[in-house]
Design a protein around this motif. Structure first.
Motif, mmCIF file in Angstrom:
data_model
loop_
_atom_site.group_PDB
_atom_site.id
_atom_site.type_symbol
_atom_site.label_atom_id
_atom_site.label_comp_id
_atom_site.label_asym_id
_atom_site.label_seq_id
_atom_site.Cartn_x
_atom_site.Cartn_y
_atom_site.Cartn_z
ATOM 1 N N GLY A 16 4.988 -2.473 4.114
ATOM 2 C CA GLY A 16 3.988 -1.412 4.285
ATOM 3 C C GLY A 16 3.658 -0.717 2.977
ATOM 4 O O GLY A 16 2.494 -0.382 2.725
ATOM 5 N N THR A 17 4.661 -0.526 2.129
ATOM 6 C CA THR A 17 4.414 0.068 0.817
ATOM 7 C C THR A 17 3.514 -0.831 -0.020
ATOM 8 O O THR A 17 2.570 -0.362 -0.657
ATOM 9 C CB THR A 17 5.749 0.311 0.080
ATOM 10 O OG1 THR A 17 6.543 1.209 0.852
ATOM 11 C CG2 THR A 17 5.514 0.894 -1.298
ATOM 12 N N GLY A 18 3.806 -2.123 -0.005
ATOM 13 C CA GLY A 18 2.974 -3.066 -0.755
ATOM 14 C C GLY A 18 1.539 -3.085 -0.248
ATOM 15 O O GLY A 18 0.585 -3.107 -1.039
ATOM 16 N N LEU A 19 1.365 -3.071 1.070
ATOM 17 C CA LEU A 19 0.009 -3.038 1.629
ATOM 18 C C LEU A 19 -0.712 -1.743 1.269
ATOM 19 O O LEU A 19 -1.903 -1.746 0.948
ATOM 20 C CB LEU A 19 0.070 -3.198 3.148
ATOM 21 C CG LEU A 19 0.409 -4.583 3.667
ATOM 22 C CD1 LEU A 19 0.609 -4.547 5.180
ATOM 23 C CD2 LEU A 19 -0.673 -5.562 3.299
ATOM 24 N N LEU A 23 -4.093 -1.495 -0.892
ATOM 25 C CA LEU A 23 -5.333 -0.860 -0.444
ATOM 26 C C LEU A 23 -5.838 0.149 -1.472
ATOM 27 O O LEU A 23 -7.040 0.262 -1.713
ATOM 28 C CB LEU A 23 -5.132 -0.182 0.913
ATOM 29 C CG LEU A 23 -5.040 -1.114 2.104
ATOM 30 C CD1 LEU A 23 -4.627 -0.343 3.358
ATOM 31 C CD2 LEU A 23 -6.355 -1.825 2.333
ATOM 32 N N TRP A 24 -4.923 0.909 -2.063
ATOM 33 C CA TRP A 24 -5.332 1.855 -3.113
ATOM 34 C C TRP A 24 -5.948 1.118 -4.293
ATOM 35 O O TRP A 24 -6.993 1.501 -4.807
ATOM 36 C CB TRP A 24 -4.130 2.653 -3.601
ATOM 37 C CG TRP A 24 -3.899 3.929 -2.861
ATOM 38 C CD1 TRP A 24 -4.671 4.488 -1.881
ATOM 39 C CD2 TRP A 24 -2.806 4.816 -3.063
ATOM 40 N NE1 TRP A 24 -4.111 5.645 -1.455
ATOM 41 C CE2 TRP A 24 -2.975 5.888 -2.160
ATOM 42 C CE3 TRP A 24 -1.714 4.807 -3.892
ATOM 43 C CZ2 TRP A 24 -2.077 6.942 -2.089
ATOM 44 C CZ3 TRP A 24 -0.828 5.859 -3.812
ATOM 45 C CH2 TRP A 24 -1.009 6.905 -2.928
ATOM 46 N N ARG A 30 -12.328 -2.630 -6.682
ATOM 47 C CA ARG A 30 -13.346 -3.504 -6.115
ATOM 48 C C ARG A 30 -14.401 -2.809 -5.263
ATOM 49 O O ARG A 30 -15.524 -3.268 -5.198
ATOM 50 C CB ARG A 30 -12.686 -4.582 -5.260
ATOM 51 C CG ARG A 30 -11.784 -5.493 -6.023
ATOM 52 C CD ARG A 30 -12.596 -6.449 -6.808
ATOM 53 N NE ARG A 30 -11.700 -7.417 -7.469
ATOM 54 C CZ ARG A 30 -12.116 -8.234 -8.377
ATOM 55 N NH1 ARG A 30 -13.362 -8.249 -8.738
ATOM 56 N NH2 ARG A 30 -11.277 -9.058 -8.935
ATOM 57 N N GLU A 31 -14.030 -1.767 -4.561
ATOM 58 C CA GLU A 31 -14.950 -1.176 -3.588
ATOM 59 C C GLU A 31 -15.968 -0.270 -4.271
ATOM 60 O O GLU A 31 -15.612 0.597 -5.050
ATOM 61 C CB GLU A 31 -14.165 -0.384 -2.541
ATOM 62 C CG GLU A 31 -14.976 0.030 -1.355
ATOM 63 C CD GLU A 31 -15.612 -1.135 -0.631
ATOM 64 O OE1 GLU A 31 -16.829 -1.050 -0.386
ATOM 65 O OE2 GLU A 31 -14.922 -2.121 -0.338
ATOM 66 N N PHE A 40 -10.324 3.153 2.420
ATOM 67 C CA PHE A 40 -9.236 2.331 1.888
ATOM 68 C C PHE A 40 -8.124 3.211 1.318
ATOM 69 O O PHE A 40 -6.939 2.949 1.514
ATOM 70 C CB PHE A 40 -9.735 1.371 0.809
ATOM 71 C CG PHE A 40 -10.350 0.115 1.341
ATOM 72 C CD1 PHE A 40 -9.650 -0.719 2.191
ATOM 73 C CD2 PHE A 40 -11.637 -0.243 0.978
ATOM 74 C CE1 PHE A 40 -10.208 -1.882 2.677
ATOM 75 C CE2 PHE A 40 -12.211 -1.404 1.456
ATOM 76 C CZ PHE A 40 -11.495 -2.229 2.308
ATOM 77 N N GLN A 41 -8.494 4.266 0.604
ATOM 78 C CA GLN A 41 -7.492 5.161 0.027
ATOM 79 C C GLN A 41 -6.705 5.885 1.120
ATOM 80 O O GLN A 41 -5.485 6.033 1.021
ATOM 81 C CB GLN A 41 -8.155 6.159 -0.907
ATOM 82 C CG GLN A 41 -8.644 5.546 -2.190
ATOM 83 C CD GLN A 41 -9.459 6.501 -3.037
ATOM 84 O OE1 GLN A 41 -9.744 7.627 -2.626
ATOM 85 N NE2 GLN A 41 -9.845 6.056 -4.217
ATOM 86 N N ASP A 42 -7.400 6.339 2.160
ATOM 87 C CA ASP A 42 -6.711 7.025 3.252
ATOM 88 C C ASP A 42 -5.791 6.080 4.016
ATOM 89 O O ASP A 42 -4.672 6.449 4.374
ATOM 90 C CB ASP A 42 -7.732 7.650 4.211
ATOM 91 C CG ASP A 42 -8.391 8.877 3.614
ATOM 92 O OD1 ASP A 42 -7.841 9.452 2.650
ATOM 93 O OD2 ASP A 42 -9.460 9.266 4.115
#
Length: 94
Positions: A16-19, A23-24, A30-31, A40-42
């Protein structure tokens, strides 16, 4: 909890930390859409702070000052991110 269950939970929390970090990084690199970037940040914040709390709960030794700070502030960040995720969802136009 048994030792195997604790190790499994810790492994899941690291995933979960890696995901969350992924996402951050995706949101920063990219976004381009500002709303999607914020979402994505949230989402990353929720995953990251929930994973940290999960590792704190499974610790077998005494809690440090950092642990207590995370126990107090992580749920606030999670709730704020979840609230903002609900406020930035896109609804189809009627």
């Amino acid at each position: 909890m048994t030792v195997d269950a604790i190790r499994t939970v810790i492994l899941i929390s690291w995933i979960g930390t890696g995901l969350g970090v992924g996402l951050w990084l995706w949101s920063w690199a990219r976004e381009k859409d500002p709303i999607q970037k914020l979402r994505f940040q949230d989402s990353g914040a929720v995953l990251l702070f929930a994973s940290i709390l999960l590792r704190i709960v499974t610790r077998l030794n005494a809690l440090t000052v950092f642990d207590w700070v995370m126990i107090v502030f992580a749920p606030l960040f999670i709730l704020a991110a979840l609230w903002r995720l609900t406020r930035t969802q896109r609804t189809p136009n009627p």
